[in-house]
Every structure is written in structure tokens, then in C-alpha cells.
Motif scaffolding. Sequence first.
Motif, PDB file in Angstrom:
ATOM      1  N   ARG A 245      -3.808  13.901  -7.334  1.00  0.00           N
ATOM      2  CA  ARG A 245      -4.243  12.825  -6.457  1.00  0.00           C
ATOM      3  C   ARG A 245      -3.068  11.989  -5.996  1.00  0.00           C
ATOM      4  NH1 ARG A 245      -7.654   8.668  -7.831  1.00  0.00           N
ATOM      5  NH2 ARG A 245      -6.191   7.321  -6.768  1.00  0.00           N
ATOM      6  N   CYS A 246      -3.369  11.121  -5.033  1.00  0.00           N
ATOM      7  CA  CYS A 246      -2.429  10.109  -4.591  1.00  0.00           C
ATOM      8  C   CYS A 246      -2.303   9.046  -5.675  1.00  0.00           C
ATOM      9  CB  CYS A 246      -2.939   9.489  -3.290  1.00  0.00           C
ATOM     10  SG  CYS A 246      -2.029   8.034  -2.752  1.00  0.00           S
ATOM     11  N   GLY A 247      -1.116   8.481  -5.822  1.00  0.00           N
ATOM     12  CA  GLY A 247      -0.876   7.494  -6.866  1.00  0.00           C
ATOM     13  C   GLY A 247      -1.183   6.067  -6.489  1.00  0.00           C
ATOM     14  N   VAL A 248      -1.658   5.818  -5.254  1.00  0.00           N
ATOM     15  CA  VAL A 248      -2.031   4.463  -4.878  1.00  0.00           C
ATOM     16  C   VAL A 248      -3.331   4.113  -5.592  1.00  0.00           C
ATOM     17  CG1 VAL A 248      -2.726   2.957  -2.970  1.00  0.00           C
ATOM     18  CG2 VAL A 248      -0.878   4.611  -2.647  1.00  0.00           C
ATOM     19  N   PRO A 249      -3.389   2.998  -6.355  1.00  0.00           N
ATOM     20  CA  PRO A 249      -4.609   2.653  -7.090  1.00  0.00           C
ATOM     21  C   PRO A 249      -5.796   2.436  -6.162  1.00  0.00           C
ATOM     22  CG  PRO A 249      -2.760   1.340  -7.849  1.00  0.00           C
ATOM     23  CD  PRO A 249      -2.305   2.044  -6.604  1.00  0.00           C
ATOM     24  N   ASP A 250      -6.992   2.731  -6.657  1.00  0.00           N
ATOM     25  CA  ASP A 250      -8.206   2.540  -5.886  1.00  0.00           C
ATOM     26  C   ASP A 250      -8.735   1.129  -6.061  1.00  0.00           C
ATOM     27  OD1 ASP A 250      -8.272   5.228  -5.060  1.00  0.00           O
ATOM     28  OD2 ASP A 250      -9.186   5.820  -6.951  1.00  0.00           O
TER      29      ASP A 250
ATOM     30  N   HIS B  52       2.990   8.526  -3.563  1.00  0.00           N
ATOM     31  CA  HIS B  52       2.418   7.200  -3.353  1.00  0.00           C
ATOM     32  C   HIS B  52       3.186   6.498  -2.247  1.00  0.00           C
ATOM     33  CE1 HIS B  52       5.098   6.308  -7.056  1.00  0.00           C
ATOM     34  NE2 HIS B  52       5.789   5.949  -5.996  1.00  0.00           N
ATOM     35  N   ALA B  53       2.533   5.499  -1.644  1.00  0.00           N
ATOM     36  CA  ALA B  53       3.152   4.742  -0.552  1.00  0.00           C
ATOM     37  C   ALA B  53       2.642   3.316  -0.583  1.00  0.00           C
ATOM     38  CB  ALA B  53       2.826   5.391   0.798  1.00  0.00           C
ATOM     39  N   ASN B  54       3.481   2.393  -0.100  1.00  0.00           N
ATOM     40  CA  ASN B  54       3.108   0.980  -0.028  1.00  0.00           C
ATOM     41  C   ASN B  54       2.312   0.695   1.243  1.00  0.00           C
ATOM     42  OD1 ASN B  54       6.410   0.413  -1.131  1.00  0.00           O
ATOM     43  ND2 ASN B  54       4.598   0.081  -2.389  1.00  0.00           N
ATOM     44  N   PRO B  55       1.398  -0.259   1.184  1.00  0.00           N
ATOM     45  CA  PRO B  55       0.762  -0.736   2.414  1.00  0.00           C
ATOM     46  C   PRO B  55       1.760  -1.575   3.210  1.00  0.00           C
ATOM     47  CG  PRO B  55       0.058  -2.067   0.557  1.00  0.00           C
ATOM     48  CD  PRO B  55       0.889  -0.950  -0.022  1.00  0.00           C
ATOM     49  N   PRO B  56       1.423  -1.937   4.443  1.00  0.00           N
ATOM     50  CA  PRO B  56       2.324  -2.783   5.240  1.00  0.00           C
ATOM     51  C   PRO B  56       2.621  -4.094   4.497  1.00  0.00           C
ATOM     52  CG  PRO B  56       0.531  -1.918   6.589  1.00  0.00           C
ATOM     53  CD  PRO B  56       0.203  -1.584   5.167  1.00  0.00           C
TER      54      PRO B  56
ATOM     55  N   SER C 122      -0.050  17.844   4.645  1.00  0.00           N
ATOM     56  CA  SER C 122      -1.332  17.242   4.270  1.00  0.00           C
ATOM     57  C   SER C 122      -1.119  15.957   3.468  1.00  0.00           C
ATOM     58  CB  SER C 122      -2.156  18.227   3.440  1.00  0.00           C
ATOM     59  OG  SER C 122      -2.472  19.382   4.176  1.00  0.00           O
ATOM     60  N   VAL C 123      -0.225  16.012   2.483  1.00  0.00           N
ATOM     61  CA  VAL C 123       0.049  14.837   1.659  1.00  0.00           C
ATOM     62  C   VAL C 123       0.748  13.757   2.483  1.00  0.00           C
ATOM     63  CG1 VAL C 123       1.270  13.991  -0.389  1.00  0.00           C
ATOM     64  CG2 VAL C 123       0.079  16.188  -0.464  1.00  0.00           C
ATOM     65  N   ALA C 124       1.644  14.156   3.379  1.00  0.00           N
ATOM     66  CA  ALA C 124       2.337  13.186   4.228  1.00  0.00           C
ATOM     67  C   ALA C 124       1.364  12.437   5.130  1.00  0.00           C
ATOM     68  CB  ALA C 124       3.413  13.877   5.057  1.00  0.00           C
ATOM     69  N   VAL C 125       0.414  13.140   5.724  1.00  0.00           N
ATOM     70  CA  VAL C 125      -0.563  12.480   6.601  1.00  0.00           C
ATOM     71  C   VAL C 125      -1.336  11.418   5.809  1.00  0.00           C
ATOM     72  CG1 VAL C 125      -2.614  12.805   8.039  1.00  0.00           C
ATOM     73  CG2 VAL C 125      -0.764  14.474   8.144  1.00  0.00           C
ATOM     74  N   HIS C 126      -1.737  11.750   4.589  1.00  0.00           N
ATOM     75  CA  HIS C 126      -2.457  10.797   3.740  1.00  0.00           C
ATOM     76  C   HIS C 126      -1.605   9.559   3.441  1.00  0.00           C
ATOM     77  CE1 HIS C 126      -5.135   9.583   0.347  1.00  0.00           C
ATOM     78  NE2 HIS C 126      -3.994   9.138  -0.159  1.00  0.00           N
ATOM     79  N   GLU C 127      -0.375   9.775   3.012  1.00  0.00           N
ATOM     80  CA  GLU C 127       0.469   8.640   2.628  1.00  0.00           C
ATOM     81  C   GLU C 127       0.834   7.770   3.826  1.00  0.00           C
ATOM     82  OE1 GLU C 127       0.684   7.857  -0.407  1.00  0.00           O
ATOM     83  OE2 GLU C 127      -0.033   9.755  -1.244  1.00  0.00           O
ATOM     84  N   ILE C 128       0.962   8.362   4.991  1.00  0.00           N
ATOM     85  CA  ILE C 128       1.228   7.562   6.197  1.00  0.00           C
ATOM     86  C   ILE C 128       0.047   6.649   6.482  1.00  0.00           C
ATOM     87  CG2 ILE C 128       1.599   7.670   8.700  1.00  0.00           C
ATOM     88  CD1 ILE C 128       3.216  10.297   8.109  1.00  0.00           C
TER      89      ILE C 128
END
Length: 204
Positions: free
Chosen positions: A5-10, A123-127, A153-159
Motif C-alpha cells: 500500500r501507499c504509506g500516507v496515513p488514512d 509516500h508523498a506529502n500533501p501541498p 501506477s504508483v506514481a499517478v497515485h502519489e501525484i
Amino acid sequence: MMVPRCGVPDVVNGTRKGTKKHNRKLKSIHGVSHYEFFFPGPLRWPPTKTHLRYRFASSASQVPGTENVRSICAQAFQRWAQVTSFTFEEVPATSSADITIGFHRGAHGDTAPFDGFKGVLAHANPPTGGNFHFDADEKWSANPGPDELDLESVAVHEIGHLLGLDHDLDLPDAIMYPEFSYGIVKRDLTRDDIDGIRALYGLQ
């Protein structure tokens, strides 16, 4: 068992969670929006900031399967550019940029160390944080086999996170769904992804 999964917390019921899997059923009413924004927020780039510059800077070198990462990320950015007012430009690693993309292992200078093969993928930060990290211990590919991850696929999600969308916990087909499987390609934005990003930035 840990689900890739993506590492950004839900966020569930207004509370930010860790990397726990949430089992939620699809809503049966057609036309209901399921997209989510970051809480507290929403978080977005300023109205005057529609041209975003990105650079590559990794602490891990020679990650197999990532030879075409620059063109792959350019394609991923273009998918969001087609449905928003954003434009994206790669700049040299030594230049100032709004977004920094890189491959890292374990602890890598932020508060979210990677956990090795499988588990958290990226994982990626929000603005306007602008950091986008891939786990270098994963098996990446531009054309994934059964035990490989599709880079685009993962890049599109993190963007989507970089632009301000949080996880969509209800729609497994959405780009912003937090879990992902090895060997699959999932690059196309769904209607919900598009509605979410347009609602966030006031676009029709």
C-alpha cells in the motif's frame, strides 16, 4: 498479513490513522462521490501556483527497473495535467523545485521510514510539502511481471497526494485507493479521482 500500500496515513471519521487496512464496502448508490481531502484542510497549492517544477534526488542508487523513471513520471504527471490547470516541468537536481522525487531505503530523513520489500511502497506529502519517495527495496518495473510493481501506477497515485487528494477508501478501482497489488497496471484516473481534484481546485 501486510497488504502492499501507499504509506500516507488514512483518515477515518476525522482521525488520521496509521498503515492499518480498513475494510469498507462499496456504496451502492450510483453517482455518490467518494474522494477525500486531507484533514485538517483541505490542503491545496495556491491559486497562482499552477506550474509545478519537479526534480529527482535519491539516497539509493542503481535501483533495478527504474531506468526510465523520468519519462514514466512525466507520463504520470501528464495524466493529472489533462484534467486540471496544472503544468509540470522537470528541472535539474541542483535546481530549486516544488516537488522532489527519489528512491530511498529504511530511514531516509523524514518521519516515515520504509519497511523493506512489500508493505509500504511509496509516500508523498500533501501541498505544499512536495516530497515524493519510492521504497528502493521494492521490485519496480515499467512493464511489471507477477512479483513486480508498476512504476507509473504508483506514481499517478502519489501525484494525487502531492496535489491534495487523500485516500479513497471506498472505491478499489480509484487511483487514490490506498492498497495496490504486484503485477497489475492501474494508470487511468477514474471519474471519482477527476471529480475530486476538480472539486479541490474549483474546476468544472
